[in-house]
Design a protein around this motif. Structure first.
Motif, PDB file in Angstrom:
ATOM      1  N   ILE A 139      68.607  47.110  67.282  1.00 27.48           N
ATOM      2  CA  ILE A 139      70.065  47.245  67.339  1.00 27.48           C
ATOM      3  C   ILE A 139      70.521  46.940  68.761  1.00 27.48           C
ATOM      4  O   ILE A 139      69.728  47.052  69.709  1.00 27.48           O
ATOM      5  N   ILE A 140      71.775  46.506  68.917  1.00 23.81           N
ATOM      6  CA  ILE A 140      72.350  46.283  70.243  1.00 23.81           C
ATOM      7  C   ILE A 140      73.056  47.576  70.687  1.00 23.81           C
ATOM      8  O   ILE A 140      73.773  48.195  69.919  1.00 23.81           O
ATOM      9  N   ARG A 141      72.819  47.979  71.978  1.00 29.09           N
ATOM     10  CA  ARG A 141      73.447  49.184  72.506  1.00 29.09           C
ATOM     11  C   ARG A 141      74.367  48.834  73.679  1.00 29.09           C
ATOM     12  O   ARG A 141      74.128  47.889  74.412  1.00 29.09           O
ATOM     13  N   ARG A 142      75.408  49.638  73.823  1.00 31.30           N
ATOM     14  CA  ARG A 142      76.316  49.555  74.970  1.00 31.30           C
ATOM     15  C   ARG A 142      76.316  50.919  75.658  1.00 31.30           C
ATOM     16  O   ARG A 142      76.679  51.914  75.055  1.00 31.30           O
ATOM     17  N   ASN A 143      75.813  50.942  76.890  1.00 33.60           N
ATOM     18  CA  ASN A 143      75.695  52.190  77.650  1.00 33.60           C
ATOM     19  C   ASN A 143      74.943  53.253  76.862  1.00 33.60           C
ATOM     20  O   ASN A 143      75.302  54.435  76.852  1.00 33.60           O
ATOM     21  N   GLY A 144      73.871  52.835  76.143  1.00 31.64           N
ATOM     22  CA  GLY A 144      73.036  53.759  75.395  1.00 31.64           C
ATOM     23  C   GLY A 144      73.559  54.120  74.024  1.00 31.64           C
ATOM     24  O   GLY A 144      72.884  54.841  73.285  1.00 31.64           O
ATOM     25  N   ALA A 145      74.763  53.651  73.632  1.00 31.07           N
ATOM     26  CA  ALA A 145      75.335  53.950  72.311  1.00 31.07           C
ATOM     27  C   ALA A 145      75.255  52.700  71.437  1.00 31.07           C
ATOM     28  O   ALA A 145      75.497  51.582  71.903  1.00 31.07           O
ATOM     29  N   ASN A 146      74.899  52.877  70.151  1.00 28.73           N
ATOM     30  CA  ASN A 146      74.755  51.752  69.238  1.00 28.73           C
ATOM     31  C   ASN A 146      76.095  51.062  68.991  1.00 28.73           C
ATOM     32  O   ASN A 146      77.124  51.728  68.849  1.00 28.73           O
ATOM     33  N   ILE A 147      76.069  49.714  68.944  1.00 26.29           N
ATOM     34  CA  ILE A 147      77.255  48.936  68.589  1.00 26.29           C
ATOM     35  C   ILE A 147      77.268  48.766  67.074  1.00 26.29           C
ATOM     36  O   ILE A 147      76.323  48.235  66.484  1.00 26.29           O
ATOM     37  N   THR A 148      78.323  49.225  66.427  1.00 25.74           N
ATOM     38  CA  THR A 148      78.414  49.184  64.968  1.00 25.74           C
ATOM     39  C   THR A 148      78.284  47.755  64.443  1.00 25.74           C
ATOM     40  O   THR A 148      78.900  46.835  64.964  1.00 25.74           O
ATOM     41  N   GLY A 149      77.463  47.582  63.379  1.00 27.11           N
ATOM     42  CA  GLY A 149      77.303  46.273  62.743  1.00 27.11           C
ATOM     43  C   GLY A 149      76.264  45.383  63.382  1.00 27.11           C
ATOM     44  O   GLY A 149      76.090  44.247  62.954  1.00 27.11           O
ATOM     45  N   SER A 150      75.521  45.879  64.414  1.00 31.79           N
ATOM     46  CA  SER A 150      74.564  45.009  65.101  1.00 31.79           C
ATOM     47  C   SER A 150      73.114  45.304  64.717  1.00 31.79           C
ATOM     48  O   SER A 150      72.206  44.715  65.276  1.00 31.79           O
TER      49      SER A 150
END
Length: 359
Positions: free
Chosen positions: A283-294
């Protein structure tokens, strides 16, 4: 031989370079979204045959059935992998086109119009000023529609019960006597209409506000690769170690994590290729949080040697300068071996691409 004459086309169609770029990027994103639906359908096909698809059951599968379905899924994933390589080349070609860097962004917001003068005092009180309307939020990405389950067989209709006997109707009671109508009261006298107040003088018109500055688009992109075949455990960041980017704004790569140099709307895509035929999730994360749909999950290996390719294009995502983006392995067997692509020209086991398309 004479030259070929191209006939006139009516009506004339004119589009700008900015519209051409947006149409090309949108077409790539739509193709990637279609491929993700196909991958999900292939996974559900295997789950149905194995009897593990929630809410659905079917006849037991034989070894021959499993082998045939597996061969079908392998062929489909092989073609999807080839399509992903073509789409990546298409994306790089669009982003490196000379006119991308010269595109002018949307016109800045118009300055605030001066407030109208106050209404003079009259019979009616002054109306208060209307509050400023807040900015409209960014629309979230549309979720993927799940597959419709198989409709079960209709049960046998039960026998109709016997109709009960209707009881006898009781006698109607006598109608009561209607009371006398009361007298109508007298209508009150209408009061006199008061005099209108004097109209106040019209206030002076306020000065026009200053026009806002015109915005610009700083279009940048970056490819970040993993150049070695390694084992990777669950709950681990994919350790990207090669930067191939238009780094005019200063992308930073450290420990597999990419620091975004400037705020804006980004198109994010990635790919991970594994060797084992086991369920693996990324999954792709932004600042340690998952990006929805990735999120991407697969559980089959390619017999041609391309491995278990997992790819996904997210919807357009707004990032802020300083945000950290990475590929994160979320589940699967204890260790998973990442292998290079099948073309053999470059050792690339995985990549992460970020494209800034608007401020």
């Amino acid at each position: 031989m004479s030259q070929v004459n191209i006939p006139n086309i009516t009506p004339l169609i004119t589009i700008t370079q900015s519209q051409v770029a947006n149409l090309l990027l949108a077409s790539i994103a739509l193709e990637e979204l279609g491929l993700s639906h196909i991958i999900n359908a292939e996974a559900e096909k295997l789950q149905y045959v194995l009897g593990t698809l929630p809410g659905l059951t079917g006849p037991p599968a034989t070894i021959s059935d499993l082998l045939n379905v597996n061969s079908s899924v392998v062929n489909t994933l092989r073609e999807i992998t080839k399509k992903e390589i073509l789409l990546n080349n298409k994306l790089n070609s669009v982003l490196t086109a000379p006119f991308i860097a010269s595109l002018t962004g949307p016109t800045g917001a118009t300055g605030v119009t001066g407030l109208p003068g106050a209404t003079g005092a009259g019979g009616t009180g002054a109306t208060g000023a209307t509050g400023v309307t807040g900015a409209t939020g960014v629309t979230g990405a549309t979720g993927v529609t799940g597959a419709t389950g198989v409709t079960g067989a209709t049960g046998v209709t039960g026998a109709t019960g016997a109709t009960g006997v209707t009881g006898a109707t009781g006698a109607t009671g006598a109608t009561g006597v209607t009371g006398a109508t009361g007298a109508t009261g007298a209508t009150g006298v209408t009061g006199a209409t008061g005099a209108d107040g004097a109209t106040g003088t019209i206030g002076a018109t306020g000065a026009t506000g200053v026009t806002g500055a015109t915005g610009t688009i700083s279009s940048v992109f970056g490819n970040f690769w993993l150049s070695s075949a390694i084992d990777i455990s669950p709950n681990t960041i994919v350790p990207l170690n090669v930067v191939n980017a238009d780094n005019s704004l200063g992308f930073l790569l450290a420990g597999g994590q990419v620091t975004v140099p400037a705020s804006g709307i980004y198109l994010i895509s990635y790919r991970v290729t594994t060797a084992q035929a086991s369920e693996v999730s990324f999954i792709i994360r932004r600042n340690g949080a998952n990006i929805t749909g990735s999120a991407g999950t697969s559980s089959s290996s390619d017999s041609a040697g391309d491995g278990n390719a997992i790819g996904m294009v997210t919807s357009f995502t707004r990032l802020v300068a300083g945000d950290i983006v990475d590929i994160f392995r979320t589940g699967g067997i204890a260790d998973q071996f990442l292998q290079s692509f099948a073309d053999g020209t470059t050792t690339v086991t995985s990549f992460l691409t970020l494209v800034k398309i608007a401020d």
